[in-house]
Design a protein around this motif. Structure first.
Motif, short mmCIF file in Angstrom:
data_model
loop_
_atom_site.label_atom_id
_atom_site.label_comp_id
_atom_site.label_asym_id
_atom_site.label_seq_id
_atom_site.Cartn_x
_atom_site.Cartn_y
_atom_site.Cartn_z
N VAL A 107 0.88 -1.16 -0.24
CA VAL A 107 -0.05 0.55 0.27
C VAL A 107 1.18 1.60 0.36
O VAL A 107 1.84 1.41 0.98
N THR A 108 0.90 2.09 -1.36
CA THR A 108 1.42 3.29 -1.04
C THR A 108 1.09 4.64 -1.38
O THR A 108 -0.51 4.37 -1.64
N GLY A 109 1.17 5.38 -1.25
CA GLY A 109 0.10 6.64 -1.39
C GLY A 109 0.43 7.81 0.06
O GLY A 109 1.19 8.00 0.57
N THR A 110 -0.20 9.19 -0.86
CA THR A 110 -0.27 10.22 -0.06
C THR A 110 -1.02 9.71 1.71
O THR A 110 -0.66 10.41 2.62
N ASN A 111 -2.27 9.82 0.89
CA ASN A 111 -3.13 9.61 1.77
C ASN A 111 -3.90 8.10 2.14
O ASN A 111 -4.00 7.59 0.93
N LYS A 113 -3.44 5.44 3.57
CA LYS A 113 -2.80 4.21 4.12
C LYS A 113 -3.51 3.57 4.64
O LYS A 113 -3.85 2.28 4.76
N THR A 114 -3.26 4.43 5.79
CA THR A 114 -4.51 3.70 7.44
C THR A 114 -5.28 2.68 7.19
O THR A 114 -6.02 2.38 7.54
N THR A 117 -5.18 -0.01 4.80
CA THR A 117 -4.83 -1.58 5.51
C THR A 117 -5.75 -2.21 6.63
O THR A 117 -5.90 -3.39 6.86
#
Length: 121
Positions: A107-111, A113-114, A117
């Motif tokens: 999981v990547t990216g700026t916003n 991710k939490t 997941t």
């Protein structure tokens, strides 16, 4: 685990010594070498693991993954083009290929991710 089993999938340049020996540990830091260790000599930016072969022998290393031509009687030397690249393959073999048993998601990216997941778990 037998040394020859650890080397599956590697592009080996040359071998001196016995590949039918038992390996109990793998290490690239000579301070972490124990009896029957395969010591991986990595050429780093500040230090060269090949300089620590004698120290690894004193601590019990029996086999060495190297990039240079080295031969010390009574020890096994496996020469490859790049020890750093080969180390991942050896670790995978040593730990019985754990990635085959695991599902992996990145999981990547700026916003978010939490959030994503948490949803996935």
């Amino acid at each position: 685990m037998k040394l020859h089993d650890l080397l599956k999938g590697l592009d080996i340049v040359s071998v001196t010594g016995d590949l039918n020996i038992d390996i109990a540990n793998i290490a690239y830091d000579s301070r972490k070498v124990e009896e029957n260790t395969l010591f991986i000599c990595i050429k780093g930016f500040n230090s060269d693991g090949h300089k620590y072969i004698e120290s690894a022998i004193e601590k019990g290393a029996k086999a060495f993954l190297v990039q240079e031509n080295i031969n010390i009687e009574g020890y096994t030397f496996i020469k490859v083009e790049d020890t750093r690249a080969s180390m991942a393959n050896i670790a995978d073999n040593f730990y019985n290929n754990p990635s085959k048993e695991l599902g992996v998601i990145g999981v990547t990216g700026t916003n978010g991710k939490t959030s994503i997941t948490t949803f996935l778990s």
